[in-house]
Design an enzyme around this catalytic site. Structure first.
Site, PDB file in Angstrom:
ATOM      1  N   ARG A   1      34.514  38.129  64.022  1.00  0.00           N
ATOM      2  CA  ARG A   1      35.301  37.964  62.772  1.00  0.00           C
ATOM      3  C   ARG A   1      34.532  37.165  61.714  1.00  0.00           C
ATOM      4  O   ARG A   1      35.111  36.547  60.829  1.00  0.00           O
ATOM      5  CB  ARG A   1      36.658  37.321  63.048  1.00  0.00           C
ATOM      6  CG  ARG A   1      37.514  38.128  63.984  1.00  0.00           C
ATOM      7  CD  ARG A   1      38.986  37.786  63.864  1.00  0.00           C
ATOM      8  NE  ARG A   1      39.746  38.628  64.755  1.00  0.00           N
ATOM      9  CZ  ARG A   1      40.006  38.335  66.021  1.00  0.00           C
ATOM     10  NH1 ARG A   1      39.603  37.182  66.516  1.00  0.00           N
ATOM     11  NH2 ARG A   1      40.676  39.182  66.770  1.00  0.00           N
TER      12      ARG A   1
ATOM     13  N   LYS B   1      30.154  41.965  48.161  1.00  0.00           N
ATOM     14  CA  LYS B   1      30.633  43.296  48.557  1.00  0.00           C
ATOM     15  C   LYS B   1      29.738  43.826  49.674  1.00  0.00           C
ATOM     16  O   LYS B   1      28.516  43.796  49.561  1.00  0.00           O
ATOM     17  CB  LYS B   1      30.585  44.271  47.372  1.00  0.00           C
ATOM     18  CG  LYS B   1      31.742  44.089  46.397  1.00  0.00           C
ATOM     19  CD  LYS B   1      31.745  45.202  45.367  1.00  0.00           C
ATOM     20  CE  LYS B   1      32.875  45.034  44.359  1.00  0.00           C
ATOM     21  NZ  LYS B   1      32.825  46.032  43.282  1.00  0.00           N
TER      22      LYS B   1
ATOM     23  N   GLU C   1      20.384  47.823  35.799  1.00  0.00           N
ATOM     24  CA  GLU C   1      21.467  46.862  36.080  1.00  0.00           C
ATOM     25  C   GLU C   1      21.237  45.564  35.300  1.00  0.00           C
ATOM     26  O   GLU C   1      22.182  44.900  34.893  1.00  0.00           O
ATOM     27  CB  GLU C   1      21.557  46.559  37.582  1.00  0.00           C
ATOM     28  CG  GLU C   1      21.985  47.746  38.442  1.00  0.00           C
ATOM     29  CD  GLU C   1      23.496  48.031  38.413  1.00  0.00           C
ATOM     30  OE1 GLU C   1      24.245  47.302  37.737  1.00  0.00           O
ATOM     31  OE2 GLU C   1      23.913  49.014  39.055  1.00  0.00           O
TER      32      GLU C   1
ATOM     33  N   LYS D   1      26.495  37.562  36.817  1.00  0.00           N
ATOM     34  CA  LYS D   1      27.331  38.106  37.889  1.00  0.00           C
ATOM     35  C   LYS D   1      28.104  36.979  38.574  1.00  0.00           C
ATOM     36  O   LYS D   1      29.285  37.126  38.872  1.00  0.00           O
ATOM     37  CB  LYS D   1      26.486  38.893  38.901  1.00  0.00           C
ATOM     38  CG  LYS D   1      27.358  39.475  40.003  1.00  0.00           C
ATOM     39  CD  LYS D   1      26.795  40.687  40.672  1.00  0.00           C
ATOM     40  CE  LYS D   1      27.828  41.242  41.677  1.00  0.00           C
ATOM     41  NZ  LYS D   1      27.373  42.399  42.399  1.00  0.00           N
TER      42      LYS D   1
ATOM     43  N   GLU E   1      37.824  41.722  42.498  1.00  0.00           N
ATOM     44  CA  GLU E   1      37.918  42.784  41.493  1.00  0.00           C
ATOM     45  C   GLU E   1      39.359  43.159  41.142  1.00  0.00           C
ATOM     46  O   GLU E   1      39.752  44.318  41.196  1.00  0.00           O
ATOM     47  CB  GLU E   1      37.127  44.022  41.924  1.00  0.00           C
ATOM     48  CG  GLU E   1      36.791  44.916  40.728  1.00  0.00           C
ATOM     49  CD  GLU E   1      35.732  45.977  41.036  1.00  0.00           C
ATOM     50  OE1 GLU E   1      34.728  45.657  41.687  1.00  0.00           O
ATOM     51  OE2 GLU E   1      35.941  47.110  40.590  1.00  0.00           O
TER      52      GLU E   1
ATOM     53  N   ARG F   1      36.016  41.427  37.012  1.00  0.00           N
ATOM     54  CA  ARG F   1      34.856  41.928  37.768  1.00  0.00           C
ATOM     55  C   ARG F   1      34.587  43.400  37.457  1.00  0.00           C
ATOM     56  O   ARG F   1      33.464  43.885  37.594  1.00  0.00           O
ATOM     57  CB  ARG F   1      35.058  41.714  39.285  1.00  0.00           C
ATOM     58  CG  ARG F   1      33.823  42.080  40.089  1.00  0.00           C
ATOM     59  CD  ARG F   1      33.837  41.539  41.515  1.00  0.00           C
ATOM     60  NE  ARG F   1      32.635  41.938  42.229  1.00  0.00           N
ATOM     61  CZ  ARG F   1      32.174  41.396  43.345  1.00  0.00           C
ATOM     62  NH1 ARG F   1      32.825  40.390  43.889  1.00  0.00           N
ATOM     63  NH2 ARG F   1      31.075  41.827  43.915  1.00  0.00           N
TER      64      ARG F   1
ATOM     65  N   ASN G   1      31.183  47.276  36.119  1.00  0.00           N
ATOM     66  CA  ASN G   1      31.094  48.732  36.274  1.00  0.00           C
ATOM     67  C   ASN G   1      30.707  49.434  34.965  1.00  0.00           C
ATOM     68  O   ASN G   1      30.846  50.661  34.869  1.00  0.00           O
ATOM     69  CB  ASN G   1      32.427  49.293  36.783  1.00  0.00           C
ATOM     70  CG  ASN G   1      32.749  48.761  38.169  1.00  0.00           C
ATOM     71  OD1 ASN G   1      31.849  48.511  38.954  1.00  0.00           O
ATOM     72  ND2 ASN G   1      34.025  48.564  38.444  1.00  0.00           N
TER      73      ASN G   1
ATOM     74  N   HIS H   1      29.166  52.761  35.117  1.00  0.00           N
ATOM     75  CA  HIS H   1      29.264  53.210  36.508  1.00  0.00           C
ATOM     76  C   HIS H   1      30.283  54.331  36.721  1.00  0.00           C
ATOM     77  O   HIS H   1      30.167  55.073  37.688  1.00  0.00           O
ATOM     78  CB  HIS H   1      29.580  52.029  37.438  1.00  0.00           C
ATOM     79  CG  HIS H   1      28.380  51.157  37.707  1.00  0.00           C
ATOM     80  ND1 HIS H   1      27.723  50.469  36.702  1.00  0.00           N
ATOM     81  CD2 HIS H   1      27.708  50.876  38.851  1.00  0.00           C
ATOM     82  CE1 HIS H   1      26.722  49.790  37.232  1.00  0.00           C
ATOM     83  NE2 HIS H   1      26.678  50.020  38.530  1.00  0.00           N
TER      84      HIS H   1
ATOM     85  N   HIS I   1      28.559  57.130  38.508  1.00  0.00           N
ATOM     86  CA  HIS I   1      28.961  57.492  39.863  1.00  0.00           C
ATOM     87  C   HIS I   1      29.238  58.997  39.956  1.00  0.00           C
ATOM     88  O   HIS I   1      28.909  59.637  40.957  1.00  0.00           O
ATOM     89  CB  HIS I   1      30.192  56.670  40.243  1.00  0.00           C
ATOM     90  CG  HIS I   1      30.394  56.555  41.706  1.00  0.00           C
ATOM     91  ND1 HIS I   1      31.473  57.115  42.342  1.00  0.00           N
ATOM     92  CD2 HIS I   1      29.653  55.969  42.672  1.00  0.00           C
ATOM     93  CE1 HIS I   1      31.376  56.878  43.647  1.00  0.00           C
ATOM     94  NE2 HIS I   1      30.296  56.180  43.866  1.00  0.00           N
TER      95      HIS I   1
ATOM     96  N   HIS J   1      20.276  55.358  41.569  1.00  0.00           N
ATOM     97  CA  HIS J   1      21.487  54.697  41.064  1.00  0.00           C
ATOM     98  C   HIS J   1      21.304  54.161  39.634  1.00  0.00           C
ATOM     99  O   HIS J   1      22.123  54.427  38.749  1.00  0.00           O
ATOM    100  CB  HIS J   1      21.881  53.564  42.017  1.00  0.00           C
ATOM    101  CG  HIS J   1      23.064  52.783  41.556  1.00  0.00           C
ATOM    102  ND1 HIS J   1      24.345  53.309  41.511  1.00  0.00           N
ATOM    103  CD2 HIS J   1      23.172  51.517  41.063  1.00  0.00           C
ATOM    104  CE1 HIS J   1      25.180  52.397  41.036  1.00  0.00           C
ATOM    105  NE2 HIS J   1      24.496  51.308  40.750  1.00  0.00           N
TER     106      HIS J   1
HETATM  107  N1  GLY Z   1      28.325  46.062  41.909  1.00  0.00           N
HETATM  108  C1  GLY Z   1      29.500  45.651  41.288  1.00  0.00           C
HETATM  109  C2  GLY Z   1      30.145  44.477  41.918  1.00  0.00           C
HETATM  110  O1  GLY Z   1      29.550  43.802  42.735  1.00  0.00           O
HETATM  111  O2  GLY Z   1      31.282  44.211  41.632  1.00  0.00           O
END
Ligand code: GLY
Length: 374
Positions: free
Chosen positions: A127, A149, A191, A233, A243, A247, A251, A254, A258, A272
């Protein structure tokens, strides 16, 4: 952010999950010294891939061994396929076979794939065991290694299964970028530009002046670009870790990007960052069409992307029979869709992005068609 020479320290303030990002030249060889103050357990498991192992594993192992550790490693196959159910299962089993306890520290050494799958593994073993990210690609340094993430891909889509799990430390050794192909560096650079465009006009201006130096891996320029991106960031993640709101600004480019990656099968055809570059161009064009952004600002953003060598037009991607209808249907299935609404990150100008829930698909289609004919 503190500065010591060209070494940068960026704090990600998340209460008891706070951590630091350390950026500098040749710092993998100092890993033990950087990790020691965290007082993590003695057992270190390095997860990397075959390509990264060739360039950086010895240096990391040596650093840890000099500190009295006896690290073990798990070496994955390179490529997106590793970020799958079967790749995760193999990784989890390899780690469990090595024996773990709650003080075990997993070190993810590599690009986005290694960081995402190793981060996911670290978040689920017992965990949650300690995780350290050592990103070796520009994309991973300025995006995926920061903010917690983790994910794997499934047959239904990219990054659909994952967790939020913050590392204890991020070590970004800018010297590792010198082994990257130029196309990959450029992909990461998209980015970096994104951070300027979404909320930091002065940084964008700096990139207009210094972007070439960043792509040439000039140590001072690249460290500044990575640190400024990480600081942007970090600020956003601090406000909205999971998010729920701000956050989503990360994007920018994106939603379009995407869809383009879905159409090209997330393959080498379109990296990407290349998709993000075209996506940013479309997001600015859409903002202009909706009367939100002056045309001159959109032209300035696009012209920088183009000048640095990133694609801004669909037709520069060879061998794809683009269709605006198909791209729109990909967007409708994106995981960022909320209550059936596609939320776009639009902008009022350079450094002035915002999330817009009220976009007519006819405008989106018109922008894609315009790009196709540009
Ligand atoms: N790559 C976008 C984020 O980490 O929220």
């Amino acid at each position: 952010m503190n500065k010591a020479g060209s070494r940068h320290f960026v704090d990600v303030d998340l209460g008891d999950r706070s951590y630091q990002i350390i950026i500098g030249e040749e710092i993998i060889s100092e890993a033990e010294k950087l990790i020691a103050p965290l007082r993590l357990g003695k057992k270190k498991i390095i997860v990397t891939d075959q390509n990264v192992a060739r360039n950086h594993l010895i240096s990391l192992r040596k650093a840890l061994e000099n500190g009295g550790h006896d690290p073990v490693d798990v070496i994955l196959k390179p490529g997106e396929q590793t970020k799958s159910f079967s790749g995760l299962r193999e990784l989890l089993e390899s780690i469990l076979k090595l024996g773990v306890d709650r003080d075990t520290c997993l070190i993810a050494l590599g690009g986005g794939v290694v960081g995402d799958v190793a981060g996911f593994a670290a978040s689920t073993i017992l965990r949650g065991i300690h995780l350290i990210q050592i990103p070796t690609s520009l994309l991973a340094m300025v995006d995926s290694s920061v903010g917690g993430k983790t994910a794997i891909n499934t047959p239904q889509g990219k990054n659909l299964v994952g967790t939020f799990y913050q590392p204890r430390l991020v070590i970004s050794d800018t010297a590792s970028l010198r082994t990257l192909p130029n196309r990959e560096l450029l992909s990461g650079y998209a980015e970096i530009v994104k951070y300027g465009l979404l909320g930091d006009a002065l940084f964008f201006e700096w990139l207009e002046e210094n972007g070439d130096k960043v792509i040439d891996c000039n140590p001072v320029a690249i460290a500044h670009a990575v640190a400024t991106s990480c600081r942007s960031k970090a600020l956003i993640v601090t406000k909205d870790e999971r998010e729920g709101g701000v956050r989503a600004l990360l994007n920018l480019g994106h939603t379009f990007g995407h869809a383009l990656e879905t159409e090209t099968g997330f393959s080498e055809t379109l990296l990407h960052g290349e998709a993000v570059s075209i996506g940013i161009t479309m997001a600015f064009d859409l903002s202009v069409r909706m009367g939100l952004c002056p045309g001159i600002e959109a032209r300035r953003a696009t012209s920088h992307l183009k000048k640095i060598g990133l694609p801004v037009a669909l037709k520069s991607i060879e061998g794809i029979d683009w269709s605006s209808d198909r791209l729109i249907s990909h967007m409708a299935r994106d995981k960022k869709v909320r209550n059936g609404n596609i939320n776009f990150v639009l902008t009022k100008g350079i450094g002035k992005a915002f999330v817009c829930e009220d976009v007519h698909m006819a405008d989106v289609k018109a922008i894609i068609d315009k790009n196709l004919n540009s």
